[in-house]
Enzyme design. Structure first.
Site, mmCIF file in Angstrom:
data_model
loop_
_atom_site.group_PDB
_atom_site.id
_atom_site.type_symbol
_atom_site.label_atom_id
_atom_site.label_comp_id
_atom_site.label_asym_id
_atom_site.label_seq_id
_atom_site.Cartn_x
_atom_site.Cartn_y
_atom_site.Cartn_z
ATOM 1 N N LYS A 58 0.787 -1.081 -0.096
ATOM 2 C CA LYS A 58 0.083 -0.162 0.067
ATOM 3 C C LYS A 58 0.934 1.297 0.051
ATOM 4 O O LYS A 58 0.633 2.153 -0.662
ATOM 5 C CB LYS A 58 -0.906 -0.020 1.261
ATOM 6 C CG LYS A 58 -1.724 -1.055 1.591
ATOM 7 C CD LYS A 58 -2.753 -0.802 2.718
ATOM 8 C CE LYS A 58 -2.173 -0.596 3.802
ATOM 9 N NZ LYS A 58 -1.234 -1.937 4.370
ATOM 10 N N ARG A 83 -8.505 1.660 9.411
ATOM 11 C CA ARG A 83 -8.398 0.168 9.902
ATOM 12 C C ARG A 83 -9.424 -0.612 10.423
ATOM 13 O O ARG A 83 -9.238 -1.585 10.889
ATOM 14 C CB ARG A 83 -7.013 0.225 10.524
ATOM 15 C CG ARG A 83 -5.899 0.031 9.627
ATOM 16 C CD ARG A 83 -4.452 0.206 10.594
ATOM 17 N NE ARG A 83 -3.260 -0.710 10.062
ATOM 18 C CZ ARG A 83 -2.077 -0.346 9.523
ATOM 19 N NH1 ARG A 83 -2.046 1.073 9.237
ATOM 20 N NH2 ARG A 83 -1.128 -1.322 9.348
ATOM 21 N N ARG A 136 12.792 -5.993 4.923
ATOM 22 C CA ARG A 136 12.447 -4.490 4.663
ATOM 23 C C ARG A 136 13.503 -3.615 5.464
ATOM 24 O O ARG A 136 13.833 -3.979 6.852
ATOM 25 C CB ARG A 136 11.328 -3.958 4.957
ATOM 26 C CG ARG A 136 11.011 -2.413 4.830
ATOM 27 C CD ARG A 136 9.541 -1.968 4.826
ATOM 28 N NE ARG A 136 8.660 -2.306 5.962
ATOM 29 C CZ ARG A 136 7.567 -2.116 5.940
ATOM 30 N NH1 ARG A 136 6.928 -1.399 5.076
ATOM 31 N NH2 ARG A 136 6.832 -2.194 7.231
ATOM 32 N N ARG A 178 12.582 -1.784 11.018
ATOM 33 C CA ARG A 178 11.565 -1.427 11.795
ATOM 34 C C ARG A 178 11.274 -2.193 12.982
ATOM 35 O O ARG A 178 11.370 -3.315 12.611
ATOM 36 C CB ARG A 178 10.167 -1.160 10.886
ATOM 37 C CG ARG A 178 9.954 0.128 10.672
ATOM 38 C CD ARG A 178 8.927 0.249 9.600
ATOM 39 N NE ARG A 178 7.630 -0.155 10.076
ATOM 40 C CZ ARG A 178 6.406 -0.136 9.436
ATOM 41 N NH1 ARG A 178 6.318 0.500 8.162
ATOM 42 N NH2 ARG A 178 5.354 -0.472 9.806
ATOM 43 N N ARG A 181 0.645 -8.443 13.550
ATOM 44 C CA ARG A 181 -0.141 -7.577 12.777
ATOM 45 C C ARG A 181 -0.912 -7.970 11.718
ATOM 46 O O ARG A 181 -2.207 -7.415 11.434
ATOM 47 C CB ARG A 181 1.172 -6.720 12.076
ATOM 48 C CG ARG A 181 1.831 -5.730 12.665
ATOM 49 C CD ARG A 181 2.961 -5.254 12.497
ATOM 50 N NE ARG A 181 3.124 -4.308 11.236
ATOM 51 C CZ ARG A 181 3.976 -4.116 10.065
ATOM 52 N NH1 ARG A 181 5.225 -4.828 10.359
ATOM 53 N NH2 ARG A 181 3.805 -3.369 9.146
HETATM 54 P P1 AMP Z 1 1.768 0.846 9.063
HETATM 55 O O1 AMP Z 1 3.188 1.648 8.712
HETATM 56 O O2 AMP Z 1 0.587 1.164 8.087
HETATM 57 O O3 AMP Z 1 1.937 -0.830 8.838
HETATM 58 O O4 AMP Z 1 1.397 1.144 10.627
HETATM 59 C C1 AMP Z 1 2.269 0.709 11.563
HETATM 60 C C2 AMP Z 1 1.421 0.734 12.824
HETATM 61 O O5 AMP Z 1 0.847 1.954 13.189
HETATM 62 C C3 AMP Z 1 0.313 -0.141 12.837
HETATM 63 O O6 AMP Z 1 0.916 -1.581 13.348
HETATM 64 C C4 AMP Z 1 -0.477 0.359 14.116
HETATM 65 O O7 AMP Z 1 0.261 -0.037 15.194
HETATM 66 C C5 AMP Z 1 -0.239 2.076 13.705
HETATM 67 N N1 AMP Z 1 -1.454 2.350 12.837
HETATM 68 C C6 AMP Z 1 -1.235 2.791 11.715
HETATM 69 N N2 AMP Z 1 -2.562 3.246 11.102
HETATM 70 C C7 AMP Z 1 -3.296 2.694 11.800
HETATM 71 C C8 AMP Z 1 -4.743 3.110 12.093
HETATM 72 N N3 AMP Z 1 -5.514 3.513 11.198
HETATM 73 N N4 AMP Z 1 -5.672 2.744 13.245
HETATM 74 C C9 AMP Z 1 -4.815 2.260 14.274
HETATM 75 N N5 AMP Z 1 -3.391 2.153 14.230
HETATM 76 C C10 AMP Z 1 -2.750 2.535 13.199
#
Ligand code: AMP
Length: 218
Positions: free
Chosen positions: A25, A97, A131, A164, A175
């Protein structure tokens, strides 16, 4: 290549990129947003930025992000509102989400399309474990598909690359579990607005399919 005509057609589109962690994404969203002149709004990036700055909000969210669980909806909605309100063209990555987030978003703006990047769990685990990110310029690498020229050093600024916290295998699996439970119901929620793309393929292949989906009528 994106033509002037194509840019004109999409400049007022409000799009969501939906898919599990590691489905591409962010990679695809950032590229296509740049090509089409849309705003790219990556919720994970916004949260990591707050954490890095050590802001009050960053301190409140860091534990959730590190553990790979969702940040509470109220905090997320506080961050997103100003970015989507009165914004006529954007790509959202990582938001919404949860169903509650999607319903709140619907009260703020009308979404035109939802691009769903479908990806198998084994592909995701392999991708995310490889990554690496540059702590200096935030450039993202993948040790298997797009490695840096020199062993784990950034091509742009020479900084040692980092992994990360939440890209460790145990956290990736958590996740994915959270995605299945909290986010996958959104596929049904968006129903007719959803366009599915096979996210397992190579970046370039996925890119052209997503581009086609954005440009398609309906
Ligand atoms: P990502 O980089 O999109 O994988 O997001 C990393 C982390 O940020 C996720 O595992 C959540 O802990 C938090 N996060 C990102 N977007 C959201 C969201 N819309 N709602 C809640 N937590 C989020």
């Amino acid at each position: 290549m994106v033509t002037e005509d194509e840019r004109r057609k999409t400049k007022d589109k409000r799009l969501i990129f939906l898919g599990s962690p590691g489905s591409g994404k962010g990679t695809q969203g950032a590229r296509l947003a740049e090509k089409f002149g849309l705003d790219f709004i990556g919720m994970g990036d916004i949260l990591r930025e707050e954490i890095k700055r050590g802001s009050g909000l960053g301190k409140r969210v860091s534990k959730y992000v590190e553990e790979g669980v969702l940040v509470p909806d109220e905090l997320i909605l506080e961050l997103i509102r100003g970015r989507v309100e009165h914004n006529s063209g954007f790509i959202l990555d990582g938001f919404p989400r949860t169903l509650a987030q999607a319903r709140e978003l619907g009260k703020i703006v009308e979404i035109d399309k939802v691009i769903y990047l479908r990806c198998r769990a084994e592909v995701v685990v392999k991708r995310l474990s490889a990554r690496r990110v540059c702590p200096g310029c935030a450039r993202v690498y993948n040790l298997l598909t797009s490695p840096p020229r020199e062993d784990e050093l950034c091509d742009e600024c020479g900084a040692p690359l980092e992994q990360r916290e939440d890209d460790r295998e145990d956290v990736i699996r958590e996740r994915l579990r959270v995605y299945e439970e909290e986010t996958s119901p959104l596929l049904k929620f968006y129903g007719a607005k959803l366009i599915e793309v096979d996210g397992d393929s190579r970046i370039e292949v996925v890119y052209s399919q997503v581009k086609e989906a954005i440009l398609s009528d309906g």
